[in-house]
Scaffold this motif. Structure first.
Motif, short mmCIF file in Angstrom:
data_model
loop_
_atom_site.label_atom_id
_atom_site.label_comp_id
_atom_site.label_asym_id
_atom_site.label_seq_id
_atom_site.Cartn_x
_atom_site.Cartn_y
_atom_site.Cartn_z
N ARG A 160 0.76 -1.17 -0.08
CA ARG A 160 0.01 0.01 -0.07
C ARG A 160 0.73 1.27 0.06
NH1 ARG A 160 -3.31 0.40 4.68
NH2 ARG A 160 -4.27 2.10 3.51
N LEU A 161 1.98 1.42 0.90
CA LEU A 161 2.95 2.43 0.87
C LEU A 161 3.67 2.47 -0.80
CD1 LEU A 161 4.38 4.53 2.29
CD2 LEU A 161 5.98 2.86 3.22
N LYS A 167 1.58 6.97 -6.79
CA LYS A 167 0.46 7.71 -7.26
C LYS A 167 0.90 9.10 -7.03
CE LYS A 167 -2.83 8.14 -4.45
NZ LYS A 167 -4.10 7.78 -3.44
N HIS A 168 1.79 9.60 -6.36
CA HIS A 168 2.05 10.89 -6.03
C HIS A 168 3.26 11.51 -6.87
CE1 HIS A 168 -0.57 10.39 -2.66
NE2 HIS A 168 -0.74 11.52 -2.69
N GLY A 169 3.81 10.86 -8.08
CA GLY A 169 4.91 11.14 -8.64
C GLY A 169 6.20 10.79 -8.49
N GLU A 211 12.02 11.13 -2.82
CA GLU A 211 12.24 11.15 -4.22
C GLU A 211 12.42 9.85 -4.37
OE1 GLU A 211 15.60 12.31 -7.49
OE2 GLU A 211 15.98 12.96 -5.40
N ILE A 212 11.56 9.19 -5.51
CA ILE A 212 11.45 7.78 -6.01
C ILE A 212 12.89 7.59 -7.00
CG2 ILE A 212 10.29 5.98 -7.41
CD1 ILE A 212 7.66 7.14 -6.47
N GLU A 219 6.57 -0.69 -8.21
CA GLU A 219 5.80 -1.10 -8.94
C GLU A 219 5.64 -2.85 -8.41
OE1 GLU A 219 6.77 -0.53 -12.76
OE2 GLU A 219 6.04 1.94 -12.67
N GLU A 220 6.38 -3.50 -8.55
CA GLU A 220 6.24 -4.77 -8.29
C GLU A 220 5.65 -5.18 -6.79
OE1 GLU A 220 10.04 -6.64 -8.96
OE2 GLU A 220 9.99 -6.40 -11.24
N LEU A 221 6.17 -4.57 -5.90
CA LEU A 221 5.60 -4.50 -4.61
C LEU A 221 4.05 -4.14 -4.39
CD1 LEU A 221 6.36 -5.29 -1.65
CD2 LEU A 221 6.94 -2.92 -1.46
#
Length: 224
Positions: A160-161, A167-169, A211-212, A219-221
């Protein structure tokens, strides 16, 4: 809190901003338009809290209301948000059941809303277009709440995290506590998982900034 003008055409003009169910030509909506009061509130205003009486039907004209639940241990979860053209189903259900608010509502952005007295709301419900708007809104929001329950009860928090971050970029600007409230978890749990993500090289953290760096593992998680 400012009253709408007494001129029928002027007092109903704001109804044009609502969905198709709200027609100024309908007697029920004209009744609401004539008796509604327009309220303005700055961002951060607490609009209602658990235990408060409910006396008005509310339609958001601009801005956003965050509705959240706080349990006895101080844990919070965001239930939903009410945006332009929408009504708060918690308010509506309290009016229909003559109950007090079980949760809290906060103006997340500068807010303008129409307040309709309970007596007028009950009278307007006799008209089909008003009923359609109210119960269509209830139905849609009930589906959203069922999906939220499914998320909280049956999905792993790390997944979920991961979905929340994606979702937030590319950059998420929020504190660990704010994320925990959105996900219905404890800040300590969110902090632990974020540190784990950072250790794996998926994200980089600064104060109020995440920062991602690697989207694929997130995405896999999130899909697990």
């Amino acid at each position: 809190m400012n009253d709408t003008t007494s001129n029928p055409d002027e007092s109903c003009r704001w109804l044009n901003a609502l969905p198709d169910e709200a027609r100024v030509s309908d007697p029920g909506w004209r009744l609401i338009g004539r008796h509604a009061r327009i309220m303005d509130a700055p961002a951060g205003t607490e609009l209602f809290r658990a235990g408060d009486p409910c006396s008005h039907f509310v339609i958001v004209l601009s801005g956003c209301v965050r509705v959240q639940y706080l349990d006895h241990n101080g844990n919070e979860i965001v239930l939903y948000r009410v945006r332009e053209g929408e009504t708060c189903i918690l308010t509506t259900s309290c009016l229909l059941g003559q109950a007090r608010y079980p949760a809290q509502g906060i103006a997340e952005e500068a807010l303008q809303a129409a307040l309709v007295p309970m007596r007028v709301f009950q009278e307007a419900l006799a008209h089909e277009p008003v009923r359609a708007y109210v119960f269509n809104t209830l139905g849609r929001r009930l589906v959203d709440l069922m999906l939220l329950i499914e998320e909280v009860a049956f999905r792993r928090m790390d997944g979920r995290l991961a979905q929340y971050l994606l979702k937030h970029g590319e950059v998420v600007r929020a504190t660990h506590q704010e994320i925990a409230v959105e996900l219905g978890s404890a800040r300590e749990v969110v902090s632990r998982l974020l540190k784990d993500f950072e250790r794996k090289g998926w994200i980089a953290m600064q104060r109020r900034r995440i920062e991602i760096l690697e989207r694929r593992p997130l995405e896999e998680l999130g899909c697990d």
